[in-house]
Design a protein around this motif. Structure first.
Motif, PDB file in Angstrom:
ATOM      1  N   SER A 113       1.048  -1.077   0.313  1.00  0.00           N
ATOM      2  CA  SER A 113      -0.111   0.036   0.043  1.00  0.00           C
ATOM      3  C   SER A 113       1.002   0.680  -0.194  1.00  0.00           C
ATOM      4  CB  SER A 113      -0.975   0.084   0.804  1.00  0.00           C
ATOM      5  OG  SER A 113      -1.842  -0.909   1.250  1.00  0.00           O
ATOM      6  N   ASN A 122     -12.705   2.135  -4.567  1.00  0.00           N
ATOM      7  CA  ASN A 122     -11.814   1.576  -3.941  1.00  0.00           C
ATOM      8  C   ASN A 122     -10.299   2.270  -4.774  1.00  0.00           C
ATOM      9  OD1 ASN A 122     -12.617  -1.073  -3.775  1.00  0.00           O
ATOM     10  ND2 ASN A 122     -12.733  -1.825  -5.913  1.00  0.00           N
ATOM     11  N   GLU A 126      -5.323   0.950  -8.442  1.00  0.00           N
ATOM     12  CA  GLU A 126      -4.725   0.136  -7.835  1.00  0.00           C
ATOM     13  C   GLU A 126      -3.575  -0.699  -9.816  1.00  0.00           C
ATOM     14  OE1 GLU A 126      -8.006  -3.213  -9.006  1.00  0.00           O
ATOM     15  OE2 GLU A 126      -7.479  -2.975  -6.339  1.00  0.00           O
ATOM     16  N   ASN A 160      -1.314  -0.884  -3.989  1.00  0.00           N
ATOM     17  CA  ASN A 160      -2.999  -0.465  -3.390  1.00  0.00           C
ATOM     18  C   ASN A 160      -2.051   0.961  -3.804  1.00  0.00           C
ATOM     19  OD1 ASN A 160      -4.914  -1.962  -4.155  1.00  0.00           O
ATOM     20  ND2 ASN A 160      -5.341  -2.518  -1.829  1.00  0.00           N
ATOM     21  N   HIS A 202      -3.316   4.349  -2.773  1.00  0.00           N
ATOM     22  CA  HIS A 202      -4.293   5.170  -1.308  1.00  0.00           C
ATOM     23  C   HIS A 202      -3.946   7.041  -1.798  1.00  0.00           C
ATOM     24  CE1 HIS A 202      -5.666   2.446   0.323  1.00  0.00           C
ATOM     25  NE2 HIS A 202      -5.179   1.687   0.095  1.00  0.00           N
TER      26      HIS A 202
END
Length: 969
Positions: free
Chosen positions: A412, A522, A525, A542, A544
């Motif tokens: 992440s 979501n 990605e 991922n 963010h």
């Protein structure tokens, strides 16, 4: 209410199994069979009163501890909700009168008075039935006996929570689960070859099909998904093992074969454990071929071999053994084909293009030949400023293990789209150069780091009215996989970014606060497969957004004292917080407008003095009546590294229509203060209108509040006290933050400061007029003789100051101080430390000011040829002393030792200033002045100091108490 136990009627006892499971009672009843229960009162002080005030309530087992209650078919629906009924039953008793008369005949609050509400009756409302069989002394209820209740359930594993209550559910030992339970059994078991990404497999429902063998032909390296539904197979009663055999020889010997039967859907609801669904996985391991001498097929031939996967459920608990629970076995046949070597370039598409992300210890194989020499034995991912995360590392037996033992390989990132773009590095030790197949055409093309399947982020086409209102100009469109920096056989360096996608401030607010922060959207990605000739592993990235959402509120504080999130000051919406403040602001504007007229009217000294006094009175009223409120919220994003970096800012307090909405919220507060005062005036003015008799209780309360205010005001006037209302500033924020080893956390910040939360001030003045005779006469005569003045002023202030400065990390579950903590120091320097959450200061400030002034004047007459001389001498002295003492109470939390309370005593020292001045004048000419600049000399008699009275860790106090009680039994 006395302790109660729900029991089964005698005629049904042989049909029911009773047990305590996870500290709650469970009755396991047969399917489609009505069972009768009643309530047994063990030790009631007054059995009759207990019987007459007990009610049944019930919930579906899967709604345990919610506000949803079931109605009873055996009794008519109640016309009155439970809290209404209980309040009516209290009328005429000692519990129903709010006020009683004391010995002196005065009306006082009744300590036994109790008001039932929907909240303190657990929101049962009308879903209850009385257990008392009698409506009155002579009339019996039909179909309802004392606690008698018959229950039937037609679905396996379902049931109710039944409880007897006085007024509110407690969900403890006075209740029980009643569930339809059969013998322990496997309802369904399906094993199949995985063909979808793990993310999709785990998001889909667990299948309810059965099988005796896996339909598909398997290869070594395939992953199997295991779908299982169980009934009455509790983790407390059973141990589940999974093993693979070939002709009686275990292929999984030396490995953990246990499967966790029960991960509760709700840790507070044990009834959900009776019907359990499990999704597990297993890899078809190439080591089986070596153990069984499975020969590899040649050319295009097949080499098939059958294995048996055995699931064994073994009873282990005392309850299971005493009740003869069976040992359950299920067998599934696996057929594995050991085909010859296949080319990675030809067959890898099935593995690489499908991100078959697995959580098994060993990654999928691209080929089954051990002889290949370019296989990697380690795979790590790192990002700027963070230690590497190991996704795969070779163990002693040659298997590739993950550092977190099997979680899905997700890395992440929390990034921006321009200034907060980070470099990511994927590294392996794949030895492509020494691979014997190196010269084959296209053998290693894109074989180590496969970037071909990275899909570009698709930006939304936002059209509509909102785009015409505002426009965000600083959102460059970037891809999550931003660009490749370096790429070799063993290392891939690239830059990653977050693709902020909004065409207006309104879209940004909707997409990145309401939708994203509440997990309706979501993260961005992309997938990168890392391959050698033998192994393949897909890493799932991922990304963010790094947006920080913050809101501010300040009430009755000066602008310079507002605490801003991360100490970054920005404009807020300002308005009057009360209707009195609105009137004061209007008066101030009017006064400023007519000020020139006042100057014109001041035609002589008398009118000028009167107008000046009037203006002073009005200005004082304005100053005392003004209460300002500040509101605002904003988003900061794409924030570069560094202390106090702002990044890009969207301040909704400066943008319409959000600015107008904030002003509207302030107006609502003003209207609320007006409505409260109007209501108080109406309720205290006299009789109520005939149609508003339901407000009679409210009228009593209002009159008592009004009387209380009068008493407080009289007390304040009597002792010359001034009450200061709260002055509050606070902010709250929400953001995501990168954590070590590819994790991320949601961070919640909260800052609250009330200085004061409440304060009382007083001033006491001593001069010759306030003294009593004969001291008064003596001081006055001295003042007349010396033309002097003596005065002493003492001031005292008592106030409570409250601070909250916390930052909560959802990944580490840690509470720390936020950046605003450095600005919340009191006069005793910094008292906040790591772990502190709430700080409250009880402060007493004392100051004393003494003044003395002496004057002497003498005129010398003409002597010889000298002119007359008038001599004037004066001496002044001033002394100021200041001190304070504070009791600081703090509540905090540490991860190792839990919550704590700490008290500190802080002494503000004893400081002051003094000033002395001597002057000599002759014929109005200054001859001598000892302190021409009127300087005050500071001094310190006692230094500031502070000391902790120690921390009390709450959990440890309980443990110490238990230990003491145990040792002194």
């Amino acid at each position: 209410m006395a302790k109660k136990i729900i029991v089964v009627d005698e005629q049904d006892k042989n049909l029911v199994t009773e047990r305590i499971y996870r500290k709650l009672k469970v009755f396991e009843i047969p399917l489609n069979k009505g069972i009768s229960f009643h309530l047994k009162v063990l030790k009631a002080k007054n059995v009759k009163e207990t019987k007459e005030n007990v009610y049944w309530i019930a919930q579906s087992h899967n709604r345990f501890k919610t506000r949803k209650f079931n109605y009873f078919k055996s009794a008519p629906k109640n016309q009155k909700e439970l809290h209404v009924l209980l309040n009516e039953l209290n009328k005429g008793t000692k519990y129903g009168e709010r006020y009683i008369l004391n010995k002196d005949g005065e009306e006082v609050l009744n300590p036994d008075f109790h008001v039932y509400t929907p909240k303190n009756t657990g929101f049962v409302k009308s879903a209850y039935v009385a257990t008392n069989p009698y409506k009155s002394h002579t009339e019996k209820r039909e179909g309802v006996f004392f606690g008698n209740l018959k229950y039937i359930q037609r679905t396996l594993g379902r049931g109710i929570w039944l409880e007897g209550i006085n007024y509110t559910p407690e969900f403890k030992e006075q209740g029980a689960f009643i569930l339809a339970v059969d013998k322990p059994q496997v309802l369904s078991l399906l094993v199949e070859r995985r063909t979808l990404p793990e993310k999709i497999v785990r998001s889909n429902p667990i299948k309810k099909d059965n099988c005796d063998s896996v339909e598909q032909e398997l290869l070594y390296g395939d992953v199997l998904d295991i779908h299982m539904h169980l009934h009455n197979v509790l983790s407390e009663d059973y141990k589940l093992t999974k093993e693979v055999f070939y002709k009686g020889e275990s292929m999984t010997k030396g490995y953990s074969t246990l499967i966790d039967i029960n991960i509760p859907k709700d840790e507070h609801n044990p009834s959900l454990d009776y019907n359990v669904s499990i999704l597990d996985e297993h890899v078809v391991n190439l080591s089986w071929a070596g153990k069984t001498n499975h020969k590899e097929a040649k050319d295009s031939e097949d080499s098939l071999q059958e294995y048996t996967m055995v699931f064994t459920f073994t009873p282990v608990s005392k309850h299971a053994i005493e009740n003869n629970y069976p040992t359950i076995k299920r067998e599934i046949t696996l057929t594995v084909n050991y085909k010859s070597d296949f080319s990675a370039t030809v067959n890898e598409k099935d593995y690489v293009t499908n991100p078959n992300i697995v959580k098994v210890w060993q990654p999928p194989l691209i080929t089954q030949l051990y002889e290949q020499e370019c296989n990697y034995t380690e795979l790590t991912v790192s990002c700027d400023g963070f230690e590497p995360k190991t996704f795969l590392k070779e163990s002693k037996d040659g298997a590739l293990l993950t550092d977190d033992r099997g979680t899905t390989p997700i890395y992440s990132l929390v990034l921006g789209n321009k200034n907060n773009i980070r470099e990511v590095t994927i590294q392996t030790d794949a030895d492509v150069a020494n691979c014997p197949e190196l010269n084959e055409e296209d053998k290693h093309t894109e074989n180590v780091f496969n970037l071909k399947e990275i899909q570009e982020y698709t930006f939304a086409d936002d059209d509509g009215i909102w785009n015409a209102l505002t426009d965000i100009k600083s959102l460059p469109r970037v891809q999550p996989y931003h660009k490749t920096i370096d790429k070799t056989d063993q290392i891939l360096k690239f830059k990653a970014a977050y693709p902020y996608d909004a065409s207006s401030e309104s879209k940004f607010l909707w997409r990145y606060l309401f939708m994203y922060m509440f997990q309706y959207t979501n993260p961005a990605e992309f997938y990168i497969s890392v391959n050698s000739c033998r192994y393949k592993r897909t890493i799932w990235f991922n990304v963010h957004p790094d947006v920080i959402w913050a809101s501010h509120l300040a009430l009755d504080v000066e602008k310079k004292d507002i605490l801003y999130h991360d100490n970054i000051e920005l404009p807020l919406v300002k308005g009057d917080a009360t209707y009195i403040s609105v009137l004061a602001s209007a008066l101030e504007k009017t006064l400023n407008f007519i000020k020139p007229l006042f100057d014109v009217l001041s035609i002589n000294n008398n009118s000028k003095t009167a107008i000046t006094e009037l203006e002073k009175v009005l200005r004082d009223f304005i100053k005392e009546s003004k209460t300002d409120m500040y509101l605002g919220y904003h988003a900061r994003y794409d924030i570069p590294d560094g202390e106090n970096e702002v990044g890009s800012l969207i301040n909704y307090a400066e943008i319409q229509p959000y600015k107008a909405h904030l002003h509207f919220q302030i107006i609502n507060v003003v209207l609320l203060t007006l409505a409260v005062d109007v209501l108080m005036i109406y309720l205290t003015r006299g009789k109520l209108a005939p149609g508003l008799q339901q407000l009679k209780k409210a009228q009593k309360v209002a009159k008592r509040i009004d009387k209380g205010k009068d008493k407080v005001n009289k007390f304040l006037d009597k002792y010359n006290l001034t009450l200061t209302t709260p002055k509050i500033t606070m902010n709250a924020a929400l953001r995501k933050e990168m954590q070590p080893k590819g994790a991320y956390a949601t961070i919640f910040d909260l800052t609250f400061k009330a200085d004061p939360l409440l304060a009382l001030n007083t001033e006491y003045k001593v001069d010759s007029n306030s003294l009593k005779s004969p001291l008064k006469e003596f001081v006055k005569s001295m003042e007349e003789k010396t033309n002097g003045k003596f005065e002493l002023i003492a001031k005292a202030e008592g106030k409570i100051v409250s601070d909250i400065n916390i930052s909560y990390n959802t990944h580490t579950n840690e509470l720390t101080l936020n950046k605003n903590a450095i600005k919340q120091e009191n006069e005793y320097n910094k008292v906040l430390r790591k772990g502190d959450i709430i700080k409250t200061d009880g402060i007493i400030n004392i100051s004393i000011e003494a003044n003395a002034r002496l004057k002497y004047k003498k005129e010398f007459k003409k002597l010889w040829f000298f002119e007359p001389v008038e001599v004037e001498a004066s001496i002044e002295g001033e002394l100021k002393l200041n001190s304070s003492i504070s009791l600081v109470e703090k509540v905090g939390y540490t991860k190792k030792r839990g919550p704590y309370m700490e008290k500190m005593i802080c002494f503000g020292g004893l400081q002051g200033t003094y000033k002395q001045k001597a002057e000599l004048r002759a014929n109005y000419r200054d001859l001598y002045d000892s302190n021409e600049d009127d300087q005050e000399v500071p001094f310190t008699l006692l230094e500031k100091s502070k000391g902790s009275l120690g921390r009390n860790y709450i959990f440890e106090l309980f443990e110490s108490k238990k230990q003491f009680e145990h040792e002194n039994k």
